[in-house]
Design an enzyme around this catalytic site. Structure first.
Site, PDB file in Angstrom:
ATOM      1  N   HIS A   1      42.767  44.890  35.674  1.00  0.00           N
ATOM      2  CA  HIS A   1      43.105  43.555  34.958  1.00  0.00           C
ATOM      3  C   HIS A   1      42.922  43.199  33.824  1.00  0.00           C
ATOM      4  O   HIS A   1      41.680  43.151  32.902  1.00  0.00           O
ATOM      5  CB  HIS A   1      42.017  42.722  35.819  1.00  0.00           C
TER       6      HIS A   1
ATOM      7  N   GLU B   1      38.623  41.968  43.928  1.00  0.00           N
ATOM      8  CA  GLU B   1      38.315  41.935  42.493  1.00  0.00           C
ATOM      9  C   GLU B   1      36.428  42.435  42.168  1.00  0.00           C
ATOM     10  O   GLU B   1      36.396  41.243  42.585  1.00  0.00           O
ATOM     11  CB  GLU B   1      38.471  41.881  41.141  1.00  0.00           C
TER      12      GLU B   1
ATOM     13  N   ARG C   1      47.795  36.753  39.557  1.00  0.00           N
ATOM     14  CA  ARG C   1      46.930  36.977  40.772  1.00  0.00           C
ATOM     15  C   ARG C   1      46.702  38.317  42.033  1.00  0.00           C
ATOM     16  O   ARG C   1      47.601  38.119  42.573  1.00  0.00           O
ATOM     17  CB  ARG C   1      46.168  35.785  41.440  1.00  0.00           C
TER      18      ARG C   1
HETATM   19  C1  DGY Z   1      44.006  35.127  32.626  1.00  0.00           C
HETATM   20  O1  DGY Z   1      43.509  34.120  31.163  1.00  0.00           O
HETATM   21  O2  DGY Z   1      43.978  34.333  33.821  1.00  0.00           O
HETATM   22  C2  DGY Z   1      44.353  36.788  32.807  1.00  0.00           C
HETATM   23  O3  DGY Z   1      43.880  36.794  34.213  1.00  0.00           O
HETATM   24  C3  DGY Z   1      43.368  37.281  32.149  1.00  0.00           C
HETATM   25  O4  DGY Z   1      44.197  37.493  30.755  1.00  0.00           O
END
Ligand code: DGY
Length: 320
Positions: free
Chosen positions: A285, A267, A238
């Site tokens: 992402h 984002e 993240r």
């Molecule tokens: C998640 O699943 O948390 C990812 O960031 C997206 O695939």
């Protein structure tokens, strides 16, 4: 009558087909995210919510949904949901662990190599017809084989990244709030070290930690200063676990070799300085973005939602 659910944004047709058999769904928007105001408006009469990681499901949204029984997040991460408040209101929350582990570990390695071997820059150079023939010192990168890999967050994805490093004969160190068993440390050939030791001694540092109040800005100015001058930092977890501004400053000053980012603090906004820097590879992402994996994620979230609405314990219930 089938229970009414809200799917915030269009999802893969296979998952819709499955949901159609069990629920009466409304798709909030196509090709864009719903605003919080729109979610609040649409959630009023729904028993289920199929959410994406871009949807903020906070107290206001939860308070607007008196009938809500379950929030099925189509992601392994669930920092977009006020989970404590949902639980307080007796609402189940599920995620999609497991199905995206390998794909995300693959992308981690793609990013490591893209940064170390300067692949996007070399591709651009070639397309721009700047390649005039082999040169001994053209696009010199960083060797990966035999280097030290530091994994921050040794969960499923961290472990899958460690397994892949065996092919490159790397020394693996990790830091995590929970130490692995001796058997697992042996399986992954990984040594437990303090965060500080990991940061100051690794050639490649890769982030696989969940976003919590403890991991917010885990890598900031101080940690960047501790890194080796030729270190590579990769983040596919993240954005908020890295202080993006501090990273941009460090990259601008060539304080480290480079960085590979798949995620950002705000984002889809990206710290403007990063855009013009040559020592960072930026992705939108896409850690889990293969057709196979995204289908599994979409189906897992759909199945969790249906299980919950049928009064069963969903497979991926986040503990109450
Ligand atoms: C998640 O699943 O948390 C990812 O960031 C997206 O695939």
């Amino acid at each position: 009558m089938k229970p009414k659910i809200l799917i915030t944004r269009n999802i893969l047709p296979e998952a819709l087909q499955y949901l159609k058999e069990h629920v009466d769904y409304e798709i909030g928007a196509t090709g864009r995210n719903l605003t919080k105001k729109e979610i609040i408006e649409k959630i009023k009469d729904k028993e289920g919510l199929y959410s994406l990681l871009v949807d903020t499901i906070d107290k206001d949204v939860i308070n607007a949904a008196p009938l809500l029984k379950i929030i099925a997040n189509c992601a392994v991460g669930y920092n977009n949901i006020n989970i404590d408040y949902a639980h307080k209101k007796g609402i189940m929350v599920t995620n999609t662990p497991g199905v995206l582990t390998e794909t995300t570990a693959d992308l981690t390695w793609a990013l490591i190599f893209a940064v170390a071997r300067r692949i996007p820059q070399a591709d651009k150079f070639t397309r721009e017809k700047k390649y005039k023939g082999w040169e001994l010192d053209l696009f010199l990168g960083k060797e990966i084989t035999g280097k030290q890999l530091g994994i921050i967050g040794m969960g499923r994805i961290g472990k899958a990244v460690a397994l892949r490093s065996k092919a490159f004969k790397m020394k693996v160190v990790y830091s995590d709030p929970v130490r692995l068993s001796p058997e697992e440390e042996n399986e992954y050939q990984a040594s437990f070290v303090t965060l500080e030791k990991l940061i100051s001694s690794s050639d490649i540092i890769t982030m696989h930690t969940a976003l919590t109040s403890e991991t917010f800005h885990l890598i900031s100015k101080k940690e960047l200063k501790l890194m080796k001058k030729d270190a590579i930092l990769v983040n596919v977890s993240r954005g908020e676990v890295v202080d993006e501004k501090a990273l941009a400053d460090a990259l601008e000053k060539n304080q480290i070799w480079g960085a590979g980012l798949d995620v950002y603090e705000n984002e889809p906004e990206i710290e403007s300085k990063l855009i013009n820097l040559d020592n960072v590879v930026l992705l939108p992402h896409i850690g889990s973005a293969t057709y196979e994996t995204r289908l599994k994620m979409a189906m897992t979230a759909a199945e969790n939602l249906v299980q919950g609405l049928k009064g069963k314990r969903p497979k991926n219930l986040i503990a109450f």
